[in-house]
Design a protein around this motif. Structure first.
Motif, PDB file in Angstrom:
ATOM      1  N   ASN A  63      37.299  12.531 -16.416  1.00 31.29           N
ATOM      2  CA  ASN A  63      36.397  13.617 -16.031  1.00 31.29           C
ATOM      3  C   ASN A  63      36.254  13.672 -14.511  1.00 31.29           C
ATOM      4  OD1 ASN A  63      34.674  15.765 -16.264  1.00 31.29           O
ATOM      5  ND2 ASN A  63      32.989  14.631 -17.201  1.00 31.29           N
ATOM      6  N   VAL A  64      37.395  13.633 -13.828  1.00 27.43           N
ATOM      7  CA  VAL A  64      37.358  13.636 -12.363  1.00 27.43           C
ATOM      8  C   VAL A  64      36.812  14.957 -11.821  1.00 27.43           C
ATOM      9  CG1 VAL A  64      39.180  11.922 -12.077  1.00 27.43           C
ATOM     10  CG2 VAL A  64      39.785  14.342 -12.271  1.00 27.43           C
ATOM     11  N   GLU A  65      36.889  16.018 -12.641  1.00 28.15           N
ATOM     12  CA  GLU A  65      36.324  17.297 -12.195  1.00 28.15           C
ATOM     13  C   GLU A  65      34.815  17.185 -11.991  1.00 28.15           C
ATOM     14  OE1 GLU A  65      38.158  16.890 -14.907  1.00 28.15           O
ATOM     15  OE2 GLU A  65      40.069  17.844 -14.376  1.00 28.15           O
ATOM     16  N   ALA A  66      34.159  16.435 -12.892  1.00 27.47           N
ATOM     17  CA  ALA A  66      32.715  16.234 -12.752  1.00 27.47           C
ATOM     18  C   ALA A  66      32.403  15.439 -11.493  1.00 27.47           C
ATOM     19  CB  ALA A  66      32.163  15.521 -13.988  1.00 27.47           C
ATOM     20  N   VAL A  67      33.238  14.449 -11.191  1.00 28.41           N
ATOM     21  CA  VAL A  67      33.032  13.654  -9.973  1.00 28.41           C
ATOM     22  C   VAL A  67      33.143  14.542  -8.748  1.00 28.41           C
ATOM     23  CG1 VAL A  67      33.896  11.736  -8.581  1.00 28.41           C
ATOM     24  CG2 VAL A  67      33.848  11.540 -11.076  1.00 28.41           C
ATOM     25  N   GLU A  68      34.123  15.421  -8.736  1.00 28.93           N
ATOM     26  CA  GLU A  68      34.263  16.334  -7.596  1.00 28.93           C
ATOM     27  C   GLU A  68      33.055  17.257  -7.488  1.00 28.93           C
ATOM     28  OE1 GLU A  68      37.358  19.562  -5.591  1.00 28.93           O
ATOM     29  OE2 GLU A  68      38.028  18.276  -7.243  1.00 28.93           O
ATOM     30  N   ASP A  69      32.559  17.747  -8.617  1.00 28.26           N
ATOM     31  CA  ASP A  69      31.348  18.587  -8.588  1.00 28.26           C
ATOM     32  C   ASP A  69      30.167  17.821  -8.002  1.00 28.26           C
ATOM     33  OD1 ASP A  69      32.714  20.696  -9.714  1.00 28.26           O
ATOM     34  OD2 ASP A  69      31.993  20.323 -11.756  1.00 28.26           O
ATOM     35  N   ILE A  70      30.047  16.552  -8.377  1.00 26.90           N
ATOM     36  CA  ILE A  70      28.953  15.725  -7.864  1.00 26.90           C
ATOM     37  C   ILE A  70      29.086  15.529  -6.361  1.00 26.90           C
ATOM     38  CG2 ILE A  70      28.044  13.356  -7.880  1.00 26.90           C
ATOM     39  CD1 ILE A  70      28.652  13.376 -10.937  1.00 26.90           C
ATOM     40  N   LEU A  71      30.297  15.249  -5.900  1.00 26.86           N
ATOM     41  CA  LEU A  71      30.519  15.060  -4.467  1.00 26.86           C
ATOM     42  C   LEU A  71      30.197  16.337  -3.686  1.00 26.86           C
ATOM     43  CD1 LEU A  71      33.816  12.952  -4.554  1.00 26.86           C
ATOM     44  CD2 LEU A  71      31.533  12.149  -3.941  1.00 26.86           C
ATOM     45  N   ARG A  72      30.541  17.475  -4.242  1.00 23.85           N
ATOM     46  CA  ARG A  72      30.217  18.733  -3.560  1.00 23.85           C
ATOM     47  C   ARG A  72      28.701  18.957  -3.519  1.00 23.85           C
ATOM     48  NH1 ARG A  72      34.536  21.820  -2.440  1.00 23.85           N
ATOM     49  NH2 ARG A  72      36.518  21.176  -3.369  1.00 23.85           N
ATOM     50  N   HIS A  73      28.019  18.565  -4.565  1.00 27.03           N
ATOM     51  CA  HIS A  73      26.561  18.669  -4.562  1.00 27.03           C
ATOM     52  C   HIS A  73      25.962  17.702  -3.543  1.00 27.03           C
ATOM     53  CE1 HIS A  73      22.613  19.689  -6.027  1.00 27.03           C
ATOM     54  NE2 HIS A  73      22.343  18.418  -6.305  1.00 27.03           N
ATOM     55  N   MET A  74      26.551  16.539  -3.408  1.00 23.53           N
ATOM     56  CA  MET A  74      26.108  15.593  -2.377  1.00 23.53           C
ATOM     57  C   MET A  74      26.248  16.211  -0.995  1.00 23.53           C
ATOM     58  SD  MET A  74      27.742  12.014  -3.791  1.00 23.53           S
ATOM     59  CE  MET A  74      26.922  11.048  -5.062  1.00 23.53           C
ATOM     60  N   LYS A  75      27.385  16.823  -0.762  1.00 24.08           N
ATOM     61  CA  LYS A  75      27.618  17.474   0.531  1.00 24.08           C
ATOM     62  C   LYS A  75      26.587  18.562   0.778  1.00 24.08           C
ATOM     63  CE  LYS A  75      30.071  20.710   3.115  1.00 24.08           C
ATOM     64  NZ  LYS A  75      29.873  22.180   3.211  1.00 24.08           N
ATOM     65  N   ASN A  76      26.290  19.353  -0.227  1.00 20.59           N
ATOM     66  CA  ASN A  76      25.332  20.455  -0.093  1.00 20.59           C
ATOM     67  C   ASN A  76      23.887  19.971  -0.009  1.00 20.59           C
ATOM     68  OD1 ASN A  76      27.431  22.317  -0.198  1.00 20.59           O
ATOM     69  ND2 ASN A  76      27.302  22.542  -2.420  1.00 20.59           N
ATOM     70  N   SER A  77      23.643  18.706  -0.400  1.00 18.53           N
ATOM     71  CA  SER A  77      22.293  18.129  -0.363  1.00 18.53           C
ATOM     72  C   SER A  77      22.027  17.362   0.921  1.00 18.53           C
ATOM     73  CB  SER A  77      22.079  17.220  -1.583  1.00 18.53           C
ATOM     74  OG  SER A  77      22.191  17.950  -2.784  1.00 18.53           O
ATOM     75  N   ASP A  78      22.910  17.510   1.902  1.00 21.72           N
ATOM     76  CA  ASP A  78      22.767  16.892   3.225  1.00 21.72           C
ATOM     77  C   ASP A  78      22.809  15.370   3.155  1.00 21.72           C
ATOM     78  OD1 ASP A  78      22.717  17.466   5.944  1.00 21.72           O
ATOM     79  OD2 ASP A  78      20.569  17.151   6.111  1.00 21.72           O
ATOM     80  N   ILE A  79      23.608  14.866   2.229  1.00 19.26           N
ATOM     81  CA  ILE A  79      23.813  13.421   2.127  1.00 19.26           C
ATOM     82  C   ILE A  79      24.864  12.998   3.151  1.00 19.26           C
ATOM     83  CG2 ILE A  79      25.103  11.816   0.625  1.00 19.26           C
ATOM     84  CD1 ILE A  79      23.173  12.516  -1.593  1.00 19.26           C
ATOM     85  N   GLY A  80      24.669  11.808   3.722  1.00 23.03           N
ATOM     86  CA  GLY A  80      25.613  11.300   4.706  1.00 23.03           C
ATOM     87  C   GLY A  80      26.664  10.390   4.111  1.00 23.03           C
ATOM     88  N   TYR A  81      26.262   9.567   3.138  1.00 23.37           N
ATOM     89  CA  TYR A  81      27.171   8.555   2.598  1.00 23.37           C
ATOM     90  C   TYR A  81      26.796   8.300   1.151  1.00 23.37           C
ATOM     91  CZ  TYR A  81      29.594   4.019   2.240  1.00 23.37           C
ATOM     92  OH  TYR A  81      30.404   2.983   1.859  1.00 23.37           O
ATOM     93  N   ALA A  82      27.791   8.218   0.255  1.00 26.63           N
ATOM     94  CA  ALA A  82      27.490   8.113  -1.174  1.00 26.63           C
ATOM     95  C   ALA A  82      28.664   7.508  -1.934  1.00 26.63           C
ATOM     96  CB  ALA A  82      27.146   9.484  -1.740  1.00 26.63           C
ATOM     97  N   GLY A  83      28.388   7.122  -3.182  1.00 28.08           N
ATOM     98  CA  GLY A  83      29.418   6.585  -4.051  1.00 28.08           C
ATOM     99  C   GLY A  83      29.080   6.818  -5.504  1.00 28.08           C
ATOM    100  N   ILE A  84      30.012   6.489  -6.357  1.00 26.29           N
ATOM    101  CA  ILE A  84      29.780   6.570  -7.803  1.00 26.29           C
ATOM    102  C   ILE A  84      29.889   5.160  -8.374  1.00 26.29           C
ATOM    103  CG2 ILE A  84      30.514   8.959  -8.050  1.00 26.29           C
ATOM    104  CD1 ILE A  84      33.227   7.933  -9.049  1.00 26.29           C
ATOM    105  N   ASN A  85      28.991   4.840  -9.295  1.00 22.12           N
ATOM    106  CA  ASN A  85      28.916   3.514  -9.903  1.00 22.12           C
ATOM    107  C   ASN A  85      29.247   3.574 -11.383  1.00 22.12           C
ATOM    108  OD1 ASN A  85      28.069   2.466  -7.482  1.00 22.12           O
ATOM    109  ND2 ASN A  85      25.966   2.087  -8.114  1.00 22.12           N
ATOM    110  N   PHE A  86      29.862   2.529 -11.874  1.00 21.91           N
ATOM    111  CA  PHE A  86      30.115   2.361 -13.306  1.00 21.91           C
ATOM    112  C   PHE A  86      30.596   0.930 -13.513  1.00 21.91           C
ATOM    113  CE2 PHE A  86      33.603   4.604 -11.211  1.00 21.91           C
ATOM    114  CZ  PHE A  86      34.649   3.697 -11.333  1.00 21.91           C
TER     115      PHE A  86
END
Length: 675
Positions: free
Chosen positions: A589-612
């Motif tokens: 579900n890499v498409e969902a990860v990309e959607d999340i990263l784009r939302h991070m960018k739009n939320s003025d986040i500077g640095y982020a990651g995904i955990n599992f």
């Protein structure tokens, strides 16, 4: 008159009245006294008192000291008495520190301390920890001003890396390109510039290790793709891939710090569009995706992929394919993490901003150029934010008064540490300063003090437990209430304002940090529970929530969590990170990860990651989520479990108890508003 006295350890030794005279005279000298005769006369008064009170019975050293204080005060020597009491308290603290040190050594010999999840359980690690305990003991009892030392001891603040207080600095963004072009010397001779990618990455690993041995924190390459690109112009993909694979192997096996840990390594990549740099990034990501020799998940390096509109964010951008590859690899291996160059606070610098895996960010500079390379954090100290709220109740004015008091204490403590660090010499850090990794160190000689260089570094005040703080002040955390969110932003903005004021006052780079609380999260709550009892939603867990994060056990969607945490990033200019939690690797579900990263960018986040979770069977090489204690394929119990702890990856067996409790409480974040 007296023949014996009982010491603190129970031994009975010969009595010596001269020691009483010496102690009184030293106290008198401390307040300007110069007449030893008076000290001798007062000693006689002390002896008379002891004879009257104990009438030939054995008395102790403590009894004598009590008598000295009494006689000094009764005979009008109040200033001398005060000096004597202070000296007595100081000596008591030193004795207690020695006892605490021995207790710490005994504990370390049983099991290596787990404050640092990158430290092994080897004999050299135990020796490192014993040295660490001795250093902490020395700095708290002998060097750090009393008020600041006590604030650390009682848990109002936490001085990070206390064992290195006066020895070195925290971290640095290494100018890799220059070192590779010019060559360097790491102690036993000149290392000439490389010609091929394999040599370049081998030297890059040596540079990381050499710098790590001079410092206690992270080592990072700000522009790894650009700096290695110059050595791959005529190299095949296979040659570059082999170089990157060997580099990853080295960084997971090449120990530093007396063999106790591998370097805390970070690589920033993604925005160089040259063919050579693209080749570097592609093969680095492919080698990381493949894993170690049997497919194990690499722990290091922490790869940070810069995201920038017009370069790699959208289809048609020259590096969009590398962004897609980075997402694919992150969905399998937890790395890369992602930094966003278009955020409001990063965009003024183009693609200059670099991060470290621990979240550290160094950019603004009141003493020179605003660049990343050749700079780092000097030291940081964290305030116990929930305790301030507990002491204040719901009285907001009282909360801010106490917050300001603690912030000022931290600012002064960091300045004290800076003055200690500034007196260190180039020869104390022969690679870091001697090979001119730090900005403006190139003109310094071996015996020169390092202040001309480290004035470019940052001094950071951090915070922990915003969620618990808001729970005390409003009854809800910022993930539960818009009112709490508004207050949380006001509190963090206030702290940032105080850092900016300190920057102007001291003309040093004071910054605000969203603390990576590894060992600290459990320490603060343990002290607060002892002092204030169990407070629901505050001290009822084994840890405080990291920095400004929404509590790990809260039922919330990925997009909600990002929207709540995003606004805090701009205030935490020393470093920040946000993440979302999945129940399994999102490789399908890499498409969902990309959607999340784009939302991070739009939320003025500077640095982020995904955990599992990433679990690996060391017997049969099965990789997947292993919920039980044994491998579903072969039944082995030799399972390696990799998780993200404070930005970096680690194996669960190296987590401390507080972080294990936090890991147990983590719940996956929903992709949809309600699933």
């Amino acid at each position: 008159m007296f023949t014996s006295i009982k010491k603190r350890d129970g031994r009975v030794v010969d009595f010596n009245e001269t020691k009483i005279t010496d102690a009184i005279f030293k106290a008198a000298q401390a307040v300007g006294g110069e007449d030893r005769q008076i000290a001798m006369e007062l000693t006689l008064e002390v002896l008379k008192y002891l004879k009257q009170k104990y009438n030939g019975q054995l008395f102790s050293v403590e009894d004598v000291q009590d008598a000295v204080e009494k006689i000094l005060i009764e005979n009008g020597h109040a200033k001398t008495a005060k000096a004597y009491i202070l000296y007595r308290a100081h000596r008591t603290r030193i004795r207690e520190a020695r006892s605490e040190l021995m207790d710490a050594v005994q504990e370390i010999l049983r099991e290596t301390n787990r404050e640092n999840a990158n430290i092994s359980n080897s004999p050299s690690a135990k020796m490192l920890q014993i040295a660490s305990a001795a250093s902490k003991n020395f700095y708290l009892s002998r060097m750090i001003p009393e008020e600041q030392a006590q604030a650390h001891i009682n848990g109002d603040i936490h001085i990070h890396d206390l064992d290195f207080y006066g020895k070195t600095l925290t971290c640095v963004q290494i100018p890799l390109g220059r070192l590779l072009r010019e060559g360097f010397n790491n102690g036993h001779g000149y290392i000439r510039p490389p010609k091929r990618p394999t040599s370049a990455t081998a030297l890059a690993a040596i540079i990381l290790q050499s710098s790590q041995n001079d410092m206690h924190g992270g080592q990072s390459f700000a522009f790894f793709d650009r700096d290695i690109a110059q050595f791959v112009k005529d190299a095949s993909d296979d040659e570059v891939y082999q170089a990157m694979e060997a580099f990853i192997y080295n960084l997971n096996s090449m120990h530093s710090r007396a063999g106790a840990q591998v370097p805390f390594s970070s690589l920033n990549i993604g925005t160089d569009t040259s063919p050579e740099a693209r080749k570097v990034v592609k093969n680095l990501l492919l080698a990381y995706e493949k894993g170690l020799g049997r497919g194990e998940n690499p722990i290091f390096p922490n790869i940070i992929f810069r995201v920038k509109e017009g370069i790699n964010l959208n289809e048609g951008d020259p590096n969009y394919d590398l962004f897609k590859l980075a997402i694919r690899v992150a969905s399998r291996r937890l790395n890369p993490t992602f930094s966003f160059m278009d955020s409001s606070f990063n965009s003024p610098y183009g693609c200059e901003v670099s991060y470290m895996g621990c979240r550290t960010r160094v950019m603004s500079n009141v003493n020179g150029p605003e660049v990343t390379e050749g700079r780092g954090n000097l030291s940081f100290t964290t305030i116990n934010l929930p305790r301030i709220a507990i002491k204040s109740g719901t009285n907001i004015d009282k909360f801010y008064r106490e917050l300001d008091r603690i912030l000022e204490l931290c600012i002064n403590q960091l300045y004290h540490r800076y003055r200690v660090q500034a007196r260190l010499k180039v020869k104390d850090m022969p690679f870091l300063m001697g090979q001119h990794l730090y900005l403006d160190s190139e003109n310094l000689k071996p015996c020169d003090e390092i202040e001309p260089a480290i004035k470019h570094g940052t001094l950071s005040v951090g915070f922990i437990g915003l969620a618990e703080t808001l729970k005390v002040l409003t009854g809800k955390n910022h993930g539960e209430s818009a009112e709490a969110q508004e207050m949380g932003l006001q509190i963090v903005a206030h702290m940032r304002e105080k850092m900016d004021e300190a920057t102007e006052r001291f003309h040093l780079n004071y910054t605000l940090l969203a603390t990576p609380a590894e060992g600290l999260s459990g320490r603060f709550v343990r002290l607060d529970r002892k002092e204030y009892g169990i407070i629901p939603g505050v001290t009822d867990k084994e840890y405080y929530t990291n920095s400004f994060h929404v509590p790990v056990g809260q039922d919330i969607s990925c997009f909600q969590k990002i929207s709540i945490e995003g606004p805090y990033h701009k205030y935490c200019n020393a470093g920040h990170i946000s993440y979302v939690e999945f129940s399994a690797p999102p490789i399908h579900n890499v498409e969902a990860v990309e959607d999340i990263l784009r939302h991070m960018k739009n939320s003025d986040i500077g640095y982020a990651g995904i955990n599992f979770p990433v679990d690996f069977c060391m017997s049969c090489s099965y990789i997947g989520v292993i919920n039980k204690d044994e491998c579903p394929m072969c039944g082995s119990i030799d399972i390696k479990r990799v998780r993200r702890i404070t930005g970096y990856l680690s194996t669960v067996d190296r987590f401390n108890d507080a972080k294990r409790a936090e890991l147990y409480d983590r719940v996956p974040h929903r992709l949809l508003e309600r699933e």
